[in-house]
Design a protein around this motif. Structure first.
Motif, PDB file in Angstrom:
ATOM      1  N   ALA A   1      -2.840  10.233  -8.694  1.00 47.16           N
ATOM      2  CA  ALA A   1      -1.695   9.209  -8.433  1.00 47.16           C
ATOM      3  C   ALA A   1      -1.998   7.919  -8.987  1.00 47.16           C
ATOM      4  O   ALA A   1      -1.092   7.482  -9.778  1.00 47.16           O
ATOM      5  CB  ALA A   1      -1.578   9.179  -6.907  1.00 47.16           C
ATOM      6  N   PRO A   2      -3.184   7.264  -8.896  1.00 46.14           N
ATOM      7  CA  PRO A   2      -3.144   5.596  -9.761  1.00 46.14           C
ATOM      8  C   PRO A   2      -3.293   6.117 -11.006  1.00 46.14           C
ATOM      9  O   PRO A   2      -2.716   4.999 -11.845  1.00 46.14           O
ATOM     10  CB  PRO A   2      -4.582   5.296  -9.170  1.00 46.14           C
ATOM     11  CG  PRO A   2      -5.155   6.394  -8.388  1.00 46.14           C
ATOM     12  CD  PRO A   2      -4.279   7.603  -7.918  1.00 46.14           C
ATOM     13  N   LEU A   3      -3.672   7.349 -11.503  1.00 43.94           N
ATOM     14  CA  LEU A   3      -3.788   7.309 -13.061  1.00 43.94           C
ATOM     15  C   LEU A   3      -2.090   7.529 -13.548  1.00 43.94           C
ATOM     16  O   LEU A   3      -1.749   6.982 -14.664  1.00 43.94           O
ATOM     17  CB  LEU A   3      -4.590   8.406 -13.497  1.00 43.94           C
ATOM     18  CG  LEU A   3      -4.536   8.854 -15.074  1.00 43.94           C
ATOM     19  CD1 LEU A   3      -6.211   8.978 -15.547  1.00 43.94           C
ATOM     20  CD2 LEU A   3      -3.893  10.148 -15.219  1.00 43.94           C
ATOM     21  N   ARG A   4      -1.591   8.399 -12.808  1.00 46.30           N
ATOM     22  CA  ARG A   4      -0.170   8.702 -13.254  1.00 46.30           C
ATOM     23  C   ARG A   4       0.837   7.574 -13.280  1.00 46.30           C
ATOM     24  O   ARG A   4       1.398   7.184 -14.202  1.00 46.30           O
ATOM     25  CB  ARG A   4       0.589   9.714 -12.495  1.00 46.30           C
ATOM     26  CG  ARG A   4      -0.184  11.180 -12.762  1.00 46.30           C
ATOM     27  CD  ARG A   4       0.604  12.288 -12.045  1.00 46.30           C
ATOM     28  NE  ARG A   4       0.353  12.368 -10.634  1.00 46.30           N
ATOM     29  CZ  ARG A   4       1.300  11.769  -9.780  1.00 46.30           C
ATOM     30  NH1 ARG A   4       2.512  11.499 -10.355  1.00 46.30           N
ATOM     31  NH2 ARG A   4       1.362  11.755  -8.369  1.00 46.30           N
ATOM     32  N   PHE A   5       0.399   6.453 -12.286  1.00 49.34           N
ATOM     33  CA  PHE A   5       1.273   5.007 -12.284  1.00 49.34           C
ATOM     34  C   PHE A   5       0.627   3.962 -12.802  1.00 49.34           C
ATOM     35  O   PHE A   5       0.801   2.917 -12.510  1.00 49.34           O
ATOM     36  CB  PHE A   5       1.337   5.094 -10.853  1.00 49.34           C
ATOM     37  CG  PHE A   5       2.327   5.809 -10.211  1.00 49.34           C
ATOM     38  CD1 PHE A   5       3.711   5.770 -10.201  1.00 49.34           C
ATOM     39  CD2 PHE A   5       2.187   6.864  -9.432  1.00 49.34           C
ATOM     40  CE1 PHE A   5       4.851   6.118  -9.717  1.00 49.34           C
ATOM     41  CE2 PHE A   5       3.002   7.937  -8.993  1.00 49.34           C
ATOM     42  CZ  PHE A   5       4.457   7.584  -8.839  1.00 49.34           C
TER      43      PHE A   5
END
Length: 390
Positions: free
Chosen positions: A242-246
């Protein structure tokens, strides 16, 4: 003419607009031919009061007379029937709280403990989806273990993790109800567990690629697409999907990526950000990803928003792989344990895990950034085909 019971049910329905006495202070006030209201006029404490007894024809003549009799009895007892009715409503509200009301109040009380003040709604969703539709309108004092068992039985063996969350949240709601002064069975959830039995569901870990095989997969991600670049950075940093995709360009300063605390799973203190050291290989991936950036996001989807976790998973699935993107965190952790002498606290911090108790964390001011950078450089050396053991 009779002093009381002057009206009849059929006669009341046939009356036009106007005010009509039934006797002893009971009046039918018709605002139009088909509807009106019942009113009782009484003298209370030497003062004339008018008390509404409900709408006509929803409240029948017989029901209006019963309500009027009850009110007159209160007047004879020296009570104000209007104030008594209000008091009874307040008392009923205090003594008949529904589970849905208690659950909402419990959620509000616990928001400060939840990540992002519970804005994502994940704490409440197991109750909202699996408990409140069946038990929400029940008085919390009436809920017992059989109610809970019947409520959760459909998902107890098929959605074990969700069922555990639901029964755990419900137990907190029951404790909250007890704190509010309601008579509840605090053992009801544990009794329900006994009735439900041990879950047959087996928790399966997300399949991970052995760390020895990561270099081969990394080398295959060569076409420079958003999906390939996202997987490369996921492997190099060990962060969650999640933090990587965002990931936004604004989160990167030099060779450090700062993930906001609200984006970190399990971090409830919004003042605690998580810094990820970016080694040269990771910076090169980010530089390539900037060519695809849209609205500040480095990994946008084809249409709108950002790339999904499913997109990366499908790439691995199409290649016939059992492993999934989240499993690269396990690959990194196994490499740290088997190929390095990284201290436990440093290795756990690399994965963004909270290490130690609250007192220990209060006194420990370091996030091991330099030690993690050195280890990630070695990890990058390994995944790009070097030994990674120097």
């Amino acid at each position: 003419m009779r002093a009381t019971n002057r009206l009849s049910a059929k006669g009341a329905a046939a009356l036009g607009r106007g005010k009509y006495a039934d006797g002893a202070g009971l009046w039918l006030v018709k605002e139009e031919a088909i509807r009106g209201k019942w009113v009782l006029r009484a003298t209370v404490y030497g003062r004339r009061r008018e008390m509404g007894l409900g709408p006509f024809p929803a409240v029948s003549l017989a029901e209006a007379r019963r309500k009027a009799d009850d009110a007159r009895a209160k007047v004879r007892a020296g009570l104000d029937p209007i104030k008594e009715r209000e008091r009874e409503k307040r008392e009923a509200a205090r003594n008949l709280h529904l589970l849905k009301d208690v659950a909402a109040d419990c959620y509000e009380a616990r928001k400060a403990e939840l990540k992002g003040d519970g804005k994502a709604g994940r704490w409440f969703s197991p109750l909202e989806l699996h408990v409140l539709p069946k038990l929400g309108k029940m008085p919390v004092s009436d809920i017992d273990q059989t109610d809970i068992r019947d409520c959760l039985k459909p998902i107890w063996h098929t959605k074990a993790a969700t069922a555990e969350k639901a029964i755990g949240r419900l137990a907190l709601c029951m404790k909250h109800a007890a704190a509010l002064g309601f008579q509840v069975d605090l053992q009801a959830t544990e009794k329900a567990r006994a009735l439900l039995g041990k879950s047959r569901h087996k928790v399966e870990n997300i399949p991970a690629l052995p760390w020895q095989d990561v270099p081969g997969f990394y080398a295959s991600l060569t076409d420079g697409t958003v999906t390939h670049l996202a997987l490369r950075l996921l492997i190099l940093t060990g962060v969650r999907s999640a933090p990587l995709r965002f990931l936004r360009e604004s989160q990167i300063s030099g060779d450090v990526w700062t993930i906001p605390a609200e984006a970190m799973k399990g971090r409830r203190d919004e003042t605690t950000e998580f810094r990820v050291p970016l080694v040269p290989e990771a910076l090169a991936v980010i530089q390539a990803a900037m060519a695809h950036s849209r609205d500040g996001f480095l990994f946008p989807s084809v249409r709108k928003g950002v790339i999904s976790d499913a997109t990366m998973s499908r790439l691995m699935e199409r290649r016939g792989m059992q492993a999934r993107p989240h499993g690269f965190r396990s690959s990194l952790r196994d490499w740290l344990a088997e190929a390095t002498e990284a201290p436990h606290d440093v290795a756990e911090t690399m994965l963004g895990h909270v290490v130690g108790g609250s007192v220990e964390r209060a006194y420990r001011r370091t996030d091991f950034l330099d030690q993690r950078r050195a280890l990630l450089e070695r990890w990058a050396g390994h995944v790009t085909g070097q030994s990674g053991k120097w």
